[in-house]
Motif scaffolding. Structure first.
Motif, PDB file in Angstrom:
ATOM      1  N   ALA A 129      18.598 -67.436  18.467  1.00  0.00           N
ATOM      2  CA  ALA A 129      18.503 -67.462  17.006  1.00  0.00           C
ATOM      3  C   ALA A 129      17.147 -66.963  16.534  1.00  0.00           C
ATOM      4  N   LEU A 130      16.087 -67.321  17.263  1.00  0.00           N
ATOM      5  CA  LEU A 130      14.757 -66.858  16.884  1.00  0.00           C
ATOM      6  C   LEU A 130      14.625 -65.347  17.047  1.00  0.00           C
ATOM      7  N   ALA A 131      15.162 -64.818  18.135  1.00  0.00           N
ATOM      8  CA  ALA A 131      15.085 -63.373  18.375  1.00  0.00           C
ATOM      9  C   ALA A 131      15.762 -62.615  17.238  1.00  0.00           C
ATOM     10  N   TYR A 132      16.933 -63.051  16.823  1.00  0.00           N
ATOM     11  CA  TYR A 132      17.641 -62.373  15.738  1.00  0.00           C
ATOM     12  C   TYR A 132      16.914 -62.559  14.403  1.00  0.00           C
ATOM     13  N   ALA A 133      16.300 -63.726  14.199  1.00  0.00           N
ATOM     14  CA  ALA A 133      15.560 -63.968  12.956  1.00  0.00           C
ATOM     15  C   ALA A 133      14.344 -63.044  12.870  1.00  0.00           C
ATOM     16  N   VAL A 134      13.633 -62.873  13.983  1.00  0.00           N
ATOM     17  CA  VAL A 134      12.468 -61.978  14.014  1.00  0.00           C
ATOM     18  C   VAL A 134      12.911 -60.538  13.758  1.00  0.00           C
ATOM     19  N   LYS A 135      14.003 -60.109  14.390  1.00  0.00           N
ATOM     20  CA  LYS A 135      14.498 -58.741  14.207  1.00  0.00           C
ATOM     21  C   LYS A 135      14.903 -58.503  12.753  1.00  0.00           C
ATOM     22  N   ASP A 136      15.507 -59.506  12.119  1.00  0.00           N
ATOM     23  CA  ASP A 136      15.897 -59.378  10.706  1.00  0.00           C
ATOM     24  C   ASP A 136      14.667 -59.250   9.812  1.00  0.00           C
ATOM     25  N   ILE A 137      13.606 -60.016  10.111  1.00  0.00           N
ATOM     26  CA  ILE A 137      12.379 -59.939   9.313  1.00  0.00           C
ATOM     27  C   ILE A 137      11.782 -58.536   9.394  1.00  0.00           C
ATOM     28  N   PHE A 138      11.781 -57.963  10.584  1.00  0.00           N
ATOM     29  CA  PHE A 138      11.224 -56.623  10.737  1.00  0.00           C
ATOM     30  C   PHE A 138      12.115 -55.577  10.069  1.00  0.00           C
ATOM     31  N   LYS A 139      13.402 -55.787  10.099  1.00  0.00           N
ATOM     32  CA  LYS A 139      14.318 -54.828   9.487  1.00  0.00           C
ATOM     33  C   LYS A 139      14.234 -54.858   7.965  1.00  0.00           C
ATOM     34  N   LEU A 140      14.091 -56.061   7.395  1.00  0.00           N
ATOM     35  CA  LEU A 140      14.157 -56.198   5.952  1.00  0.00           C
ATOM     36  C   LEU A 140      12.786 -56.170   5.271  1.00  0.00           C
ATOM     37  N   ARG A 141      11.760 -56.738   5.921  1.00  0.00           N
ATOM     38  CA  ARG A 141      10.469 -56.901   5.242  1.00  0.00           C
ATOM     39  C   ARG A 141       9.300 -56.221   5.951  1.00  0.00           C
TER      40      ARG A 141
ATOM     41  N   ALA B 170       9.688 -53.101   7.771  1.00  0.00           N
ATOM     42  CA  ALA B 170      10.363 -51.908   8.295  1.00  0.00           C
ATOM     43  C   ALA B 170       9.388 -50.820   8.737  1.00  0.00           C
ATOM     44  N   ASN B 171       8.146 -50.892   8.278  1.00  0.00           N
ATOM     45  CA  ASN B 171       7.168 -49.870   8.633  1.00  0.00           C
ATOM     46  C   ASN B 171       6.419 -50.183   9.930  1.00  0.00           C
ATOM     47  N   TYR B 172       6.852 -51.228  10.623  1.00  0.00           N
ATOM     48  CA  TYR B 172       6.183 -51.629  11.855  1.00  0.00           C
ATOM     49  C   TYR B 172       7.194 -51.723  12.999  1.00  0.00           C
ATOM     50  N   ARG B 173       6.725 -51.414  14.190  1.00  0.00           N
ATOM     51  CA  ARG B 173       7.504 -51.665  15.399  1.00  0.00           C
ATOM     52  C   ARG B 173       7.209 -53.085  15.862  1.00  0.00           C
ATOM     53  N   TYR B 174       8.180 -53.683  16.531  1.00  0.00           N
ATOM     54  CA  TYR B 174       7.945 -55.027  17.063  1.00  0.00           C
ATOM     55  C   TYR B 174       8.037 -55.016  18.585  1.00  0.00           C
ATOM     56  N   GLU B 175       7.295 -55.918  19.178  1.00  0.00           N
ATOM     57  CA  GLU B 175       7.379 -56.201  20.604  1.00  0.00           C
ATOM     58  C   GLU B 175       7.510 -57.726  20.706  1.00  0.00           C
ATOM     59  N   LEU B 176       8.665 -58.189  21.118  1.00  0.00           N
ATOM     60  CA  LEU B 176       8.937 -59.626  21.169  1.00  0.00           C
ATOM     61  C   LEU B 176       8.869 -60.091  22.623  1.00  0.00           C
ATOM     62  N   ILE B 177       7.872 -60.923  22.926  1.00  0.00           N
ATOM     63  CA  ILE B 177       7.653 -61.382  24.292  1.00  0.00           C
ATOM     64  C   ILE B 177       7.966 -62.868  24.392  1.00  0.00           C
ATOM     65  N   PHE B 178       8.964 -63.194  25.203  1.00  0.00           N
ATOM     66  CA  PHE B 178       9.253 -64.589  25.526  1.00  0.00           C
ATOM     67  C   PHE B 178       8.608 -64.901  26.874  1.00  0.00           C
ATOM     68  N   ILE B 179       7.733 -65.901  26.910  1.00  0.00           N
ATOM     69  CA  ILE B 179       7.142 -66.322  28.182  1.00  0.00           C
ATOM     70  C   ILE B 179       7.661 -67.720  28.498  1.00  0.00           C
ATOM     71  N   ASP B 180       8.469 -67.792  29.547  1.00  0.00           N
ATOM     72  CA  ASP B 180       9.156 -69.047  29.888  1.00  0.00           C
ATOM     73  C   ASP B 180       8.348 -69.832  30.919  1.00  0.00           C
ATOM     74  N   ASN B 181       8.120 -71.104  30.616  1.00  0.00           N
ATOM     75  CA  ASN B 181       7.268 -71.966  31.440  1.00  0.00           C
ATOM     76  C   ASN B 181       8.101 -72.807  32.403  1.00  0.00           C
ATOM     77  N   ASP B 182       8.960 -72.098  33.192  1.00  0.00           N
ATOM     78  CA  ASP B 182       9.780 -72.751  34.215  1.00  0.00           C
ATOM     79  C   ASP B 182      10.796 -73.722  33.605  1.00  0.00           C
ATOM     80  N   SER B 183      11.582 -73.218  32.656  1.00  0.00           N
ATOM     81  CA  SER B 183      12.621 -74.039  32.028  1.00  0.00           C
ATOM     82  C   SER B 183      13.687 -74.421  33.045  1.00  0.00           C
ATOM     83  N   SER B 184      14.272 -75.596  32.829  1.00  0.00           N
ATOM     84  CA  SER B 184      15.329 -76.075  33.722  1.00  0.00           C
ATOM     85  C   SER B 184      16.717 -75.911  33.108  1.00  0.00           C
TER      86      SER B 184
END
Length: 310
Positions: free
Chosen positions: A19-31, A33-47
């Motif tokens: 949900a967060l990934a799609y929310a971030v992509k929507d923000i860049f698409k709608l508000r 739009a003049n910027y590229r995004y790089e979305l980095i998820f760093i996982d701390n050994d989730s179970s």
């Protein structure tokens, strides 16, 4: 076209990551739009299934990247390391649980374009536990009074950092980084943007008493001399009081030899008081020594198990 890197540390956030990934992509698409995004998820050994979800998102979008830590390296090292792996012109650090509002991203970028090298979010209110918020407020006020370095109240790390500041972080070579203190101590001109912290969207927080205590001790031992100075002052005061009491007892005993039984109670009370003071400050000094030890060992911030789309 400028690139904005979004760094999102994760630990058992399977209900929020997609949900967060799609929310971030929507923000860049709608508000944004003049910027590229790089979305980095760093996982701390989730179970849970967090890593599977990140792999799926990375397969769908090459601008989404994943870093999987070999183990849980703590709540400070993992996000800090993720910021150092970013390649954007500016980096935004935010939590995966939606307590850092996605809607604030354009405000940060606007402040950045106005010339601010750092734009941070300041919690003016929270919809989480009222008592916890008040306790945090008290903690920040105490730290602000005790520290020689200006401290930022109700700042969690959520904010935008210019590439020049990320370069400063790279040169620090600190194995136990405390970003909130580093921003206050070494940060450039910054803009503080107030916001109300919402509730978690889903899932359960991984914060507990031990994690909060660890954060508090790292802040105290890194940015205050209070513990060591307090030990010196109280030790001196206790010594003066003890010697004064001993002198008074001696005089009274010499004056009223047969009528003044000293008894064991004062001796026991004095021993217990001084013993408890000594043990407390041995523990406080131990916290400082632990912080020094962690920095001297120069362990890596994290050890990666896998990275995707880099």
């Amino acid at each position: 076209m400028k690139t904005i890197s979004i760094v999102v540390p994760c630990y058992n956030e399977e209900a929020n990551i997609e949900a967060l990934a799609y929310a971030v992509k929507d923000i860049f698409k709608l508000r944004l739009a003049n910027y590229r995004y790089e979305l980095i998820f760093i996982d701390n050994d989730s179970s849970d299934s967090s890593r599977d979800i990140i792999r799926k998102l990375c397969a769908e979008d090459k601008d989404i990247k994943g870093i999987f830590n070999a183990k849980n390296f703590g709540q400070f090292n993992s996000p800090y390391y993720g910021m150092l792996q970013s390649s954007g012109d500016a980096v935004i650090l935010m939590a995966a649980d939606f307590q850092d509002p996605v809607e604030m991203l354009p405000e940060y970028v606007k402040a950045w374009e106005e010339g601010y090298k750092i734009a941070v979010g300041i919690k003016k209110a929270s919809r989480e536990n009222f008592l916890m918020y008040r306790m945090r407020s008290l903690y920040y006020k105490i730290i602000k009074k005790l520290s020689d370095i200006e401290q930022i109240e109700h700042f969690t790390g959520f904010g935008l950092y210019d590439r020049s500041f990320i370069d400063v972080l790279r040169r620090l070579d600190d194995p136990t980084p405390f970003l909130r203190g580093i921003v206050a101590e070494l940060g450039f001109r910054r803009k503080e943007i107030p916001y109300e912290q919402p509730r978690r969207r889903a899932g359960k927080t991984s914060n507990n008493f031990y994690r909060l205590y660890d954060a508090a001790m790292l802040s105290i031992t890194s940015y205050t001399k209070f513990g060591l100075r307090l030990a010196t002052f109280i030790g001196g005061i206790s010594c003066i009081l003890s010697m004064t009491a001993a002198f008074v007892y001696l005089v009274l005993k010499l004056m009223y030899w047969d009528r003044f039984p000293a008894g064991m109670a004062p001796i026991l009370i004095g021993m217990l008081f001084l013993g408890s003071v000594q043990i407390f400050f041995i523990g406080m000094i131990g916290e400082y020594v632990l912080t020094i030890n962690q920095r001297v060992m120069k362990r890596p911030l994290v050890v990666e198990e896998e990275r995707i789309n880099f």
